[in-house]
Design an enzyme around this catalytic site. Sequence first.
Site, short mmCIF file in Angstrom:
data_model
loop_
_atom_site.label_atom_id
_atom_site.label_comp_id
_atom_site.label_asym_id
_atom_site.label_seq_id
_atom_site.Cartn_x
_atom_site.Cartn_y
_atom_site.Cartn_z
N ARG A 223 0.87 -1.17 0.00
CA ARG A 223 0.00 0.00 0.00
C ARG A 223 0.91 1.22 0.00
O ARG A 223 2.00 1.19 0.60
CB ARG A 223 -0.88 0.04 1.27
CG ARG A 223 -2.03 -0.96 1.26
CD ARG A 223 -3.12 -0.58 0.26
NE ARG A 223 -4.25 -1.50 0.26
CZ ARG A 223 -4.40 -2.51 -0.59
NH1 ARG A 223 -3.50 -2.74 -1.53
NH2 ARG A 223 -5.48 -3.27 -0.54
N GLU A 252 -3.70 7.55 -4.24
CA GLU A 252 -4.11 7.06 -5.56
C GLU A 252 -5.46 7.64 -5.97
O GLU A 252 -6.33 7.78 -5.11
CB GLU A 252 -4.22 5.52 -5.53
CG GLU A 252 -2.88 4.86 -5.28
CD GLU A 252 -2.98 3.35 -5.06
OE1 GLU A 252 -4.06 2.78 -5.27
OE2 GLU A 252 -1.97 2.75 -4.68
N HIS A 270 -1.57 0.61 -9.79
CA HIS A 270 -2.16 -0.38 -8.87
C HIS A 270 -2.82 -1.54 -9.64
O HIS A 270 -4.03 -1.74 -9.58
CB HIS A 270 -3.18 0.29 -7.93
CG HIS A 270 -3.45 -0.52 -6.70
ND1 HIS A 270 -3.71 0.04 -5.47
CD2 HIS A 270 -3.50 -1.86 -6.49
CE1 HIS A 270 -3.92 -0.92 -4.57
NE2 HIS A 270 -3.80 -2.10 -5.18
P1 NAP Z 1 -0.69 -11.81 4.67
O1 NAP Z 1 -0.62 -13.22 4.24
O2 NAP Z 1 -1.53 -11.45 5.83
O3 NAP Z 1 0.82 -11.32 4.94
C1 NAP Z 1 1.12 -10.09 5.50
C2 NAP Z 1 2.51 -10.13 6.10
O4 NAP Z 1 2.85 -8.85 6.60
C3 NAP Z 1 2.68 -11.11 7.26
O5 NAP Z 1 3.88 -11.78 7.08
C4 NAP Z 1 2.74 -10.22 8.50
O6 NAP Z 1 3.55 -10.87 9.49
C5 NAP Z 1 3.38 -8.96 7.93
N1 NAP Z 1 3.03 -7.76 8.68
C6 NAP Z 1 1.82 -7.36 9.07
N2 NAP Z 1 1.91 -6.22 9.77
C7 NAP Z 1 3.23 -5.91 9.82
C8 NAP Z 1 3.96 -4.86 10.44
N3 NAP Z 1 3.36 -3.89 11.14
N4 NAP Z 1 5.32 -4.85 10.31
C9 NAP Z 1 5.94 -5.82 9.60
N5 NAP Z 1 5.29 -6.85 9.01
C10 NAP Z 1 3.95 -6.89 9.12
O7 NAP Z 1 -1.19 -10.88 3.49
P2 NAP Z 1 -1.05 -11.11 1.91
O8 NAP Z 1 -2.20 -11.89 1.42
O9 NAP Z 1 0.32 -11.59 1.60
O10 NAP Z 1 -1.26 -9.59 1.40
C11 NAP Z 1 -0.41 -8.58 1.85
C12 NAP Z 1 -0.87 -7.22 1.39
O11 NAP Z 1 -0.52 -7.02 0.04
C13 NAP Z 1 -2.36 -6.91 1.41
O12 NAP Z 1 -2.83 -6.63 2.71
C14 NAP Z 1 -2.45 -5.73 0.48
O13 NAP Z 1 -2.25 -4.53 1.19
C15 NAP Z 1 -1.29 -5.93 -0.49
N6 NAP Z 1 -1.77 -6.30 -1.83
C16 NAP Z 1 -1.52 -5.45 -2.87
C17 NAP Z 1 -1.95 -5.78 -4.15
C18 NAP Z 1 -1.68 -4.90 -5.32
O14 NAP Z 1 -2.47 -4.92 -6.25
N7 NAP Z 1 -0.61 -4.14 -5.34
C19 NAP Z 1 -2.65 -6.96 -4.37
C20 NAP Z 1 -2.87 -7.80 -3.29
C21 NAP Z 1 -2.43 -7.45 -2.02
P3 NAP Z 1 3.44 -10.48 11.04
O15 NAP Z 1 1.99 -10.52 11.39
O16 NAP Z 1 4.28 -11.48 11.76
O17 NAP Z 1 4.01 -9.10 11.17
C1 8YV Z 2 -6.89 -4.84 -5.96
C2 8YV Z 2 -5.38 -5.17 -3.92
O1 8YV Z 2 -6.44 -3.87 -6.85
O2 8YV Z 2 -6.18 -7.25 -3.18
C3 8YV Z 2 -5.71 -6.16 -2.86
O3 8YV Z 2 -5.45 -5.85 -1.69
O4 8YV Z 2 -4.80 -4.15 -3.66
C4 8YV Z 2 -5.70 -5.45 -5.33
O5 8YV Z 2 -5.79 -6.81 -5.59
C5 8YV Z 2 -7.97 -4.24 -5.18
O6 8YV Z 2 -8.17 -4.58 -3.87
C6 8YV Z 2 -9.25 -4.43 -5.97
O7 8YV Z 2 -10.15 -3.59 -5.47
#
Ligand code: NAP
Ligand code: 8YV
Length: 309
Positions: A223, A252, A270
């Site tokens: 994010r 954004e 994004h």
């Molecule tokens: P997840 O499985 O919950 O993994 C999140 C990781 O972050 C965990 O390892 C957690 O470990 C760590 N974390 C949480 N809070 C933290 C903190 N304060 N300091 C350091 N580490 C921390 O989540 P995921 O499914 O991989 O998704 C992660 C994130 O990616 C989503 O929440 C979203 O914001 C982002 N995302 C972006 C896109 C995009 O389109 N760019 C798409 C999908 C997701 P600990 O709890 O041990 O800290």
């Molecule tokens: C999407 C994301 O762009 O899954 C997330 O956390 O950031 C992306 O996959 C978004 O959430 C779709 O609204």
Amino acid sequence: MADLLQIGGVTDVMRERLEAAFTIHKLEGGGYPAEAITHVATNGHAGVPADVMAALPNLKMISCYGVGYDAIDVAAAKARGIVVTHTPNVLNAEVATTAVMLMMACYRELLRDDAWVRSGNWEAKGNAPLTRSVDNQTVGILGLGRIGQAIADKLAPWGTTIVYHSRSPKDVAYKYYADLTEMARDVDTLICITPGGPSTNKIVNRDVMDALGPQGTLINVSRGSVVDEAAMIAALQDGRLGWAGLDVFEAEPHVPEALRKLENVVLLPHVGSGTVETRAAMGALTVDNLLQHLKEGTVLTPVPECADM
Ligand code: NAP
Ligand code: 8YV
């Protein structure tokens, strides 16, 4: 039929499945029957504005199209018995591909070299300057969760040494750093893939970026709030930070002009999960959760805070 409030867009396939079970009302334009709404379909960008949630007295469930749910006040929802779902796992591989693609585009100067050909520089000036190899780099993953692990897996064929930082160590063979700045000092590339929200707000600060250094690359697919954007722009301008590959931004879709002007960045709007295939899987899970809740009162993929509801 139950009444659903739609916030943001849905695909045609999602709409068709939802229309069979719900009367759909759109937030846009207002005029929805607030008292009748029991379900909300939204996405990770729009979330559910606090005034909207407060105006829906009979809301029972919120289904988020996306895994990140920092735009939804889950504590407020849970306190009212409203269950929140999201779309974990189905997008891991795609977002990991985006992170690796950004890293490779930075290392191999994809945009500069594409421009070299298009501008006629190749003919006029000769070969483009050399770039850096992606092979055998040390990559620090900030947030080794579902997507972080998928990124580590995708980087393995490049001989990458993976290390990571999160709040707690995981049961993996990679080196764990309890201190983010210390990890940044030891890596060539830092990839951010934590959730957004208060606990990660600007944790990639000036100290972390200075530790990454002039030869360092910062990739952010988490994010925009996770990185101090102003400090990052200054570090990239001064050459204190080498390169940045960014899919997410602080406000954004606004991207500061100073950032858009830089040549040592690759910028995406994004689109981490933005392929037809992955968005279809996310849409299917978003609707599956809604239909399951309507039929059985249960859900498939609650956010962790709602797992005990
Ligand atoms: P997840 O499985 O919950 O993994 C999140 C990781 O972050 C965990 O390892 C957690 O470990 C760590 N974390 C949480 N809070 C933290 C903190 N304060 N300091 C350091 N580490 C921390 O989540 P995921 O499914 O991989 O998704 C992660 C994130 O990616 C989503 O929440 C979203 O914001 C982002 N995302 C972006 C896109 C995009 O389109 N760019 C798409 C999908 C997701 P600990 O709890 O041990 O800290
Ligand atoms: C999407 C994301 O762009 O899954 C997330 O956390 O950031 C992306 O996959 C978004 O959430 C779709 O609204």
